[in-house]
Write an enzyme that holds these catalytic residues in place. Structure first.
Site, PDB file in Angstrom:
ATOM      1  N   HIS A   1      35.838  40.916  48.410  1.00 24.42           N
ATOM      2  CA  HIS A   1      36.130  42.004  47.471  1.00 24.42           C
ATOM      3  C   HIS A   1      35.895  43.317  48.197  1.00 24.42           C
ATOM      4  O   HIS A   1      34.976  43.420  49.014  1.00 24.42           O
ATOM      5  CB  HIS A   1      35.185  41.943  46.256  1.00 24.42           C
TER       6      HIS A   1
ATOM      7  N   LYS B   1      32.872  36.443  49.280  1.00 22.69           N
ATOM      8  CA  LYS B   1      32.928  35.587  48.084  1.00 22.69           C
ATOM      9  C   LYS B   1      32.505  34.140  48.398  1.00 22.69           C
ATOM     10  O   LYS B   1      32.421  33.746  49.572  1.00 22.69           O
ATOM     11  CB  LYS B   1      34.350  35.637  47.510  1.00 22.69           C
TER      12      LYS B   1
ATOM     13  N   TYR C   1      33.347  42.373  36.919  1.00 19.75           N
ATOM     14  CA  TYR C   1      34.808  42.274  36.800  1.00 19.75           C
ATOM     15  C   TYR C   1      35.278  42.636  35.382  1.00 19.75           C
ATOM     16  O   TYR C   1      36.370  42.228  34.981  1.00 19.75           O
ATOM     17  CB  TYR C   1      35.280  40.870  37.187  1.00 19.75           C
TER      18      TYR C   1
ATOM     19  N   ASN D   1      39.812  34.379  47.595  1.00 14.83           N
ATOM     20  CA  ASN D   1      40.404  35.183  48.673  1.00 14.83           C
ATOM     21  C   ASN D   1      39.336  35.878  49.530  1.00 14.83           C
ATOM     22  O   ASN D   1      39.578  36.935  50.103  1.00 14.83           O
ATOM     23  CB  ASN D   1      41.453  36.153  48.117  1.00 14.83           C
TER      24      ASN D   1
ATOM     25  N   GLU E   1      30.234  50.606  41.873  1.00 14.98           N
ATOM     26  CA  GLU E   1      29.957  49.236  42.325  1.00 14.98           C
ATOM     27  C   GLU E   1      28.732  49.188  43.244  1.00 14.98           C
ATOM     28  O   GLU E   1      27.949  48.247  43.176  1.00 14.98           O
ATOM     29  CB  GLU E   1      31.192  48.664  43.032  1.00 14.98           C
TER      30      GLU E   1
END
Ligand code: UDP
Length: 140
Positions: free
Chosen positions: A117, A11, A51, A114, A128
């Site tokens: 993913h 991320k 998302y 964080n 995905e």
């Protein structure tokens, strides 16, 4: 146990801090092989669609803004039990709850920023991976 593939995203908080190599070492040391990898800038539409399952959640808008705040590294990881294994290597969503040695414990800035993913089940992993990669881009 079966050989699986899972989608990983490094991320923007992690790419910003130049942590791609350190995070990749965690995957490789943990028994996963990076069979596809590309660094991209997601569009708002792509982040919203990716998302989409969280669309009604209070954190959705901020999460999308965060995910487009800088480049991400999209990856396909392969290995025995890769989906669950990657979730172990990543650690809990909230870094405050993440186990020692996990990516999120070591690198995450917050529950939102964080660092990584990882797909959570075989069906979502397949969806995905197909969302971001063509079959020809996956080289085992
Ligand atoms: N997230 C957030 N606030 C929350 C919960 C989640 O900003 O209260 C973000 C966080 O970046 C997380 C992502 O939304 O990684 C997806 O949430 P999920 O519950 O699917 O966690 P994950 O599977 O990433 O551990």
């Amino acid at each position: 146990m079966a050989v699986e593939r899972t989608l990983s995203i490094i991320k923007p908080d992690a790419t910003r801090r130049n942590l791609t190599g350190k995070i990749n070492a965690k995957f490789e040391d943990g028994g996963l092989r990076i069979v596809a990898q590309k660094r991209v800038q997601l569009s708002q539409a792509q982040a919203e669609q990716f998302y989409g399952v969280h669309r009604e959640r209070p954190f959705f808008k901020d999460l999308v803004s965060f995910m487009i705040s800088g480049p991400v590294v999209l990856q396909v990881l392969e290995g025995e039990n890769a989906i669950a294994r990657n979730r172990e290597i990543m650690g809990a969503t909230n870094p405050a709850n993440a186990a020692e040695g996990t990516i999120r414990k070591e690198f995450a800035e917050s529950i939102e920023a964080n660092s990584v993913h990882g797909s959570d089940a075989p069906e979502t992993a397949a969806q995905e991976i197909a969302f971001f990669f063509a079959g020809i881009e996956l080289v085992g």
